[in-house]
Design a protein around this motif. Structure first.
Motif, mmCIF file in Angstrom:
data_model
loop_
_atom_site.group_PDB
_atom_site.id
_atom_site.type_symbol
_atom_site.label_atom_id
_atom_site.label_comp_id
_atom_site.label_asym_id
_atom_site.label_seq_id
_atom_site.Cartn_x
_atom_site.Cartn_y
_atom_site.Cartn_z
ATOM 1 N N PRO A 1 0.813 -1.222 0.000
ATOM 2 C CA PRO A 1 0.000 0.000 0.000
ATOM 3 C C PRO A 1 0.843 1.267 0.000
ATOM 4 C CG PRO A 1 -0.784 -1.542 1.668
ATOM 5 C CD PRO A 1 0.481 -2.112 1.117
ATOM 6 N N GLY A 2 0.705 2.089 -1.051
ATOM 7 C CA GLY A 2 1.443 3.340 -1.124
ATOM 8 C C GLY A 2 2.651 3.270 -2.040
ATOM 9 N N SER A 3 2.956 2.100 -2.555
ATOM 10 C CA SER A 3 4.094 1.977 -3.464
ATOM 11 C C SER A 3 3.602 1.746 -4.893
ATOM 12 C CB SER A 3 4.984 0.797 -3.055
ATOM 13 O OG SER A 3 5.919 0.514 -4.081
ATOM 14 N N ALA A 4 4.232 2.459 -5.832
ATOM 15 C CA ALA A 4 3.920 2.236 -7.257
ATOM 16 C C ALA A 4 4.682 1.009 -7.771
ATOM 17 C CB ALA A 4 4.234 3.481 -8.075
ATOM 18 N N THR A 5 5.260 0.307 -6.900
ATOM 19 C CA THR A 5 5.977 -0.974 -7.090
ATOM 20 C C THR A 5 7.168 -0.893 -8.047
ATOM 21 O OG1 THR A 5 4.562 -2.052 -8.786
ATOM 22 C CG2 THR A 5 3.874 -2.248 -6.475
ATOM 23 N N PHE A 6 7.003 -1.412 -9.300
ATOM 24 C CA PHE A 6 8.154 -1.617 -10.189
ATOM 25 C C PHE A 6 7.961 -0.914 -11.528
ATOM 26 C CE2 PHE A 6 7.723 -5.556 -7.556
ATOM 27 C CZ PHE A 6 8.852 -5.347 -6.773
ATOM 28 N N PRO A 7 9.068 -0.773 -12.294
ATOM 29 C CA PRO A 7 8.938 -0.156 -13.621
ATOM 30 C C PRO A 7 8.127 -0.994 -14.600
ATOM 31 C CG PRO A 7 11.186 -0.973 -13.235
ATOM 32 C CD PRO A 7 10.464 -1.066 -11.933
ATOM 33 N N PHE A 8 7.446 -0.301 -15.510
ATOM 34 C CA PHE A 8 6.770 -0.964 -16.626
ATOM 35 C C PHE A 8 7.845 -1.492 -17.583
ATOM 36 C CE2 PHE A 8 4.518 -0.946 -20.753
ATOM 37 C CZ PHE A 8 3.433 -1.732 -20.406
ATOM 38 N N PHE A 9 7.454 -2.431 -18.449
ATOM 39 C CA PHE A 9 8.411 -3.016 -19.404
ATOM 40 C C PHE A 9 9.164 -1.932 -20.173
ATOM 41 C CE2 PHE A 9 4.790 -6.022 -19.174
ATOM 42 C CZ PHE A 9 5.450 -7.003 -18.453
ATOM 43 N N GLY A 10 10.455 -2.056 -20.232
ATOM 44 C CA GLY A 10 11.262 -1.114 -21.013
ATOM 45 C C GLY A 10 11.658 0.130 -20.258
ATOM 46 N N VAL A 11 11.124 0.295 -19.052
ATOM 47 C CA VAL A 11 11.450 1.484 -18.260
ATOM 48 C C VAL A 11 12.592 1.139 -17.307
ATOM 49 C CG1 VAL A 11 10.589 3.062 -16.478
ATOM 50 C CG2 VAL A 11 9.124 2.428 -18.426
ATOM 51 N N VAL A 12 13.638 1.956 -17.313
ATOM 52 C CA VAL A 12 14.803 1.678 -16.461
ATOM 53 C C VAL A 12 15.034 2.827 -15.493
ATOM 54 C CG1 VAL A 12 17.229 0.976 -16.430
ATOM 55 C CG2 VAL A 12 15.812 0.429 -18.426
ATOM 56 N N PRO A 13 14.483 2.705 -14.272
ATOM 57 C CA PRO A 13 14.661 3.785 -13.298
ATOM 58 C C PRO A 13 16.006 3.679 -12.598
ATOM 59 C CG PRO A 13 13.276 2.062 -12.364
ATOM 60 C CD PRO A 13 13.695 1.591 -13.732
ATOM 61 N N ALA A 14 16.417 4.797 -11.993
ATOM 62 C CA ALA A 14 17.581 4.780 -11.106
ATOM 63 C C ALA A 14 17.340 5.830 -10.034
ATOM 64 C CB ALA A 14 18.855 5.079 -11.870
ATOM 65 N N ILE A 15 18.020 5.664 -8.906
ATOM 66 C CA ILE A 15 17.951 6.658 -7.840
ATOM 67 C C ILE A 15 19.346 7.263 -7.694
ATOM 68 C CG2 ILE A 15 17.518 7.022 -5.381
ATOM 69 C CD1 ILE A 15 15.375 4.900 -5.515
ATOM 70 N N LEU A 16 19.407 8.581 -7.813
ATOM 71 C CA LEU A 16 20.697 9.282 -7.758
ATOM 72 C C LEU A 16 20.811 10.094 -6.479
ATOM 73 C CD1 LEU A 16 20.981 10.811 -11.370
ATOM 74 C CD2 LEU A 16 21.540 8.481 -10.618
ATOM 75 N N ASN A 17 22.029 10.260 -6.012
ATOM 76 C CA ASN A 17 22.244 11.194 -4.907
ATOM 77 C C ASN A 17 22.532 12.581 -5.498
ATOM 78 O OD1 ASN A 17 24.898 11.238 -5.747
ATOM 79 N ND2 ASN A 17 25.674 10.005 -4.040
ATOM 80 N N GLU A 18 22.735 13.555 -4.619
ATOM 81 C CA GLU A 18 22.938 14.936 -5.057
ATOM 82 C C GLU A 18 24.101 15.079 -6.041
ATOM 83 O OE1 GLU A 18 20.763 17.571 -4.003
ATOM 84 O OE2 GLU A 18 21.862 18.485 -5.665
ATOM 85 N N SER A 19 25.117 14.224 -5.907
ATOM 86 C CA SER A 19 26.263 14.312 -6.833
ATOM 87 C C SER A 19 26.029 13.540 -8.121
ATOM 88 C CB SER A 19 27.542 13.785 -6.182
ATOM 89 O OG SER A 19 27.487 13.830 -4.802
ATOM 90 N N GLY A 20 24.847 12.970 -8.270
ATOM 91 C CA GLY A 20 24.545 12.289 -9.519
ATOM 92 C C GLY A 20 25.051 10.856 -9.581
ATOM 93 N N GLU A 21 25.387 10.306 -8.406
ATOM 94 C CA GLU A 21 25.828 8.908 -8.404
ATOM 95 C C GLU A 21 24.631 7.981 -8.228
ATOM 96 O OE1 GLU A 21 30.009 10.164 -6.235
ATOM 97 O OE2 GLU A 21 28.259 9.528 -5.068
#
Ligand code: 7RM
Length: 603
Positions: A388-408
């Motif tokens: 509950p409250g999570s959009a879970t996972f990427p749709f097919f072909g979508v490649v997410p990433a989480i970056l920090n302030e320095s772009g890592e």
């Protein structure tokens, strides 16, 4: 698909009618604002009406022209948008809740040669004189040196001429004595008169895969709205595929998305995605609370809706009235429930799941943006275990990433900026008329990535949790508003020197607007001035941007370099005394003063 040609209207209508033999299938059950006001339109009828109107548009303009559409949620809105794309014109739909000023700004920015509107409509009990607003917008355009030559008006509330047989929209069952329909014979054209005698044969205009499809304005953090430009085949493929898989579309479904077509959700998941799949949809003109708070569930039962898509703000609104209005109706046709527009809080999720769906229906929490064209992070119903409250996972072909302030790029459980690493078919192609703004807004902060401007957390199981915007945007009832745009509307008032707007959590709307205003010498924040300021913002932007709280701020907390510290203002708005590090604050006495004068009343 570069080098190929197509037409999206052909794929949505001709193909379904002729190749897939869906001519007699219902495309839309139109349900008006007033219960009992209803219409049914089949795919064959829709194709015929779109072809007729396409011929009308052809006589007024040509391929590549931009057309502003400012209409209520009626079948003719879909007819108008599909007629545009059939002839290769680019629609720019402006939500009918926007002000004349906003419409004018959008018409001018996209240099529209034609405006399509309606006389008026009802939202619940409230009459909106839409033509009056459109005329005001056209007058403003004229004053600013951009005269629009033509305006087509649909009669939705007023009766068309006696001899008019082409009008298929029955007049609303109520009388509307306050309806005003100004008419300017130099500019105005009657929708019904133009259609009289129009042929229902119209060969689609074959366009390039990457040709522009439509422009849709979205708030920008600088205050000036961005004309998000989508192109034909990528958007078509992406909305068709996400609709099919995310709602597990089946031929006998009745699908209902409660959004307005004036927003991206309505573009992608009322018009394009569903029609591409030959789906049957409900098109609802009204409100969830009119004539009473069980209207949604009454409509679900009436049409036996199986897939239902709405926003957290609507769920929270209805939740306030408890389960009884829901349980008055059976809802046993429902199979999949969807949510979009903002993070859904776990309480609202639980209520949606247990009360509305009786724990039988998976919830698809779809995260996406005007810019992405379609769903990006989402569960697939009954296949993805939900949290509950999570959009879970990427749709097919979508490649997410989480970056920090320095772009890592962060690995494993982490929190930071949500970005996408790879293009997808539905991604916007440009900001209309300003490609460098497109590049700098989405691709500059972290080169090589598309930046969503949302914060996001990934948990130990790899689930994505959107934490909200990290730019100066507010999300009020699922609509993004720019603080800068509201501030500039306030500052335009003669009594206001400076303004700063922040969000304050609101139980139904998600966020409410808390505005700090510094007044000119000698001015006081009286009731009438507050009312004037609210009116000012409503007229500049629209009712959705009306300030909830207005506080007099003799001084604003600023850094030594003069930047307003919104973080501090947010704390004041929420009465949180723990301010964190305020060492960069130039004058800390203003903060004490602002805490003393906080707005205590709930709007
Ligand atoms: C479709 C739409 C986009 C912004 C986006 C987010 C927020 C949308 C969700 C969400 C959490 C969701 N387009 N947002 N959906 N946040 N969970 N399922 O809303 O351009 O108007 O807004 O809305 O902040 O960036 S939009």
């Amino acid at each position: 698909m570069e080098g190929a040609t197509t037409n999206i209207c052909y794929n949505l209508l001709d193909r379904n009618v002729h190749d897939r033999k869906l001519g007699d299938k219902v495309a839309f059950f139109w349900e008006g604002n007033d219960p009992g006001d209803e219409l049914t339109v089949t795919y064959r009828e829709l194709l015929q009406r779109v072809c007729q109107f396409s011929n009308v548009l052809k006589s007024q303009g040509q391929k590549g022209d931009r057309v502003s559409i400012y209409m209520p949620m009626v079948v003719e809105l879909v007819v108008a948008m599909l007629a545009c794309v059939r002839i290769g014109a680019v629609h720019s739909i402006v939500f009918a809740g926007f002000s004349a000023e906003s419409l004018c700004e959008r018409i001018m920015d996209s240099q529209c040669s034609l405006v399509i509107t309606a006389d008026g409509f009802y939202r619940g009990d409230k009459l909106i004189n839409l033509k009056l607003l459109a005329d005001e917008a056209l007058q403003k355009c004229r004053e600013k040196g951009f005269p629009v030559e033509k305006c087509i008006m649909l009669r939705h509330l007023s009766k068309a001429a006696e001899d008019d047989l082409s009008s298929q929209c029955p007049p609303a069952k109520r009388s509307c004595p306050d309806l005003q329909v100004p008419w300017n014979p130099d500019v105005d054209l009657c929708w019904h008169a133009l259609l009289r005698g129009a042929s229902d044969v119209c060969e689609p205009e074959w366009v390039e895969s990457e040709d522009p499809l439509f422009i849709l304005y979205t708030s920008g953090s600088t205050g000036k709205p961005k004309g998000v430009l989508h192109s034909v085949s990528g958007y078509m493929l992406y909305t068709a595929t996400t609709f099919k898989l995310v709602f597990d579309h089946q031929p006998d479904d009745v699908y209902w998305c409660t959004a307005d077509i004036g927003w991206i959700t309505g573009h992608s998941y009322i018009t394009y995605g569903p029609l591409a799949n030959g789906a049957t949809s409900v098109l609802f003109e009204g409100l969830p609370t009119f004539p009473d708070v069980s209207r949604m569930w009454q409509i679900v039962d009436k049409y036996r809706v199986s897939k239902f898509y709405t926003a957290p703000t609507a769920i929270r609104l209805l939740m306030k009235y408890g389960s009884e209005p829901v349980q008055r109706y059976k809802r046993n046709s429902l199979k999949v429930l969807g949510t979009v527009g903002e993070p859904i809080n776990p309480e609202a999720w639980q209520w949606y799941y247990t009360v509305v769906g009786e724990k039988r229906c998976p919830i698809v929490d779809t995260f996406w943006q005007t810019e992405t064209g379609g769903h990006m992070l989402t569960p697939l119903p009954a296949a993805t275990p939900m949290k509950p409250g999570s959009a879970t996972f990427p749709f097919f072909g979508v490649v997410p990433a989480i970056l920090n302030e320095s772009g890592e790029e962060l690995e494993g459980p982490s929190e930071g900026y949500l970005v996408f690493k790879q293009p997808w078919p539905g991604v916007m192609r440009s900001v209309y008329g300003n490609h460098s703004r497109f590049e700098s807004t989405y691709f500059k902060k972290f080169p090589g990535y598309y930046v969503t401007a949302d914060g996001c957390r990934r948990d130990k199981d790899g689930y994505y949790w959107i934490t909200g915007r990290i730019d100066d945007m507010l999300n009020v009832s699922g609509h993004l508003l720019s603080t800068a745009e509201i501030e500039s509307a306030l500052v335009e008032h003669a009594a206001v020197v400076e303004a700063a707007v922040v969000g304050r959590p609101h139980p139904v709307k998600g966020e409410s607007l808390y505005c700090f205003v510094t007044l000119t010498e000698g001015a006081t924040l009286s009731g009438p001035l507050e009312a004037e300021l609210r009116k000012q913002v409503r007229e500049k932007i629209g009712a959705i941007a009306t300030p909830d709280y207005i506080q007099n701020a003799p001084g604003l907390p600023k850094t030594r370099s003069g930047k307003i510290m919104r973080r501090v203002l947010r704390k004041i708005a929420c009465d949180e005394r723990d301010l964190g590090d305020i060492s960069t604050l130039a004058d800390s006495s203003v903060v004490e003063q602002l805490f003393r004068d906080r707005c205590l009343t709930t709007p």
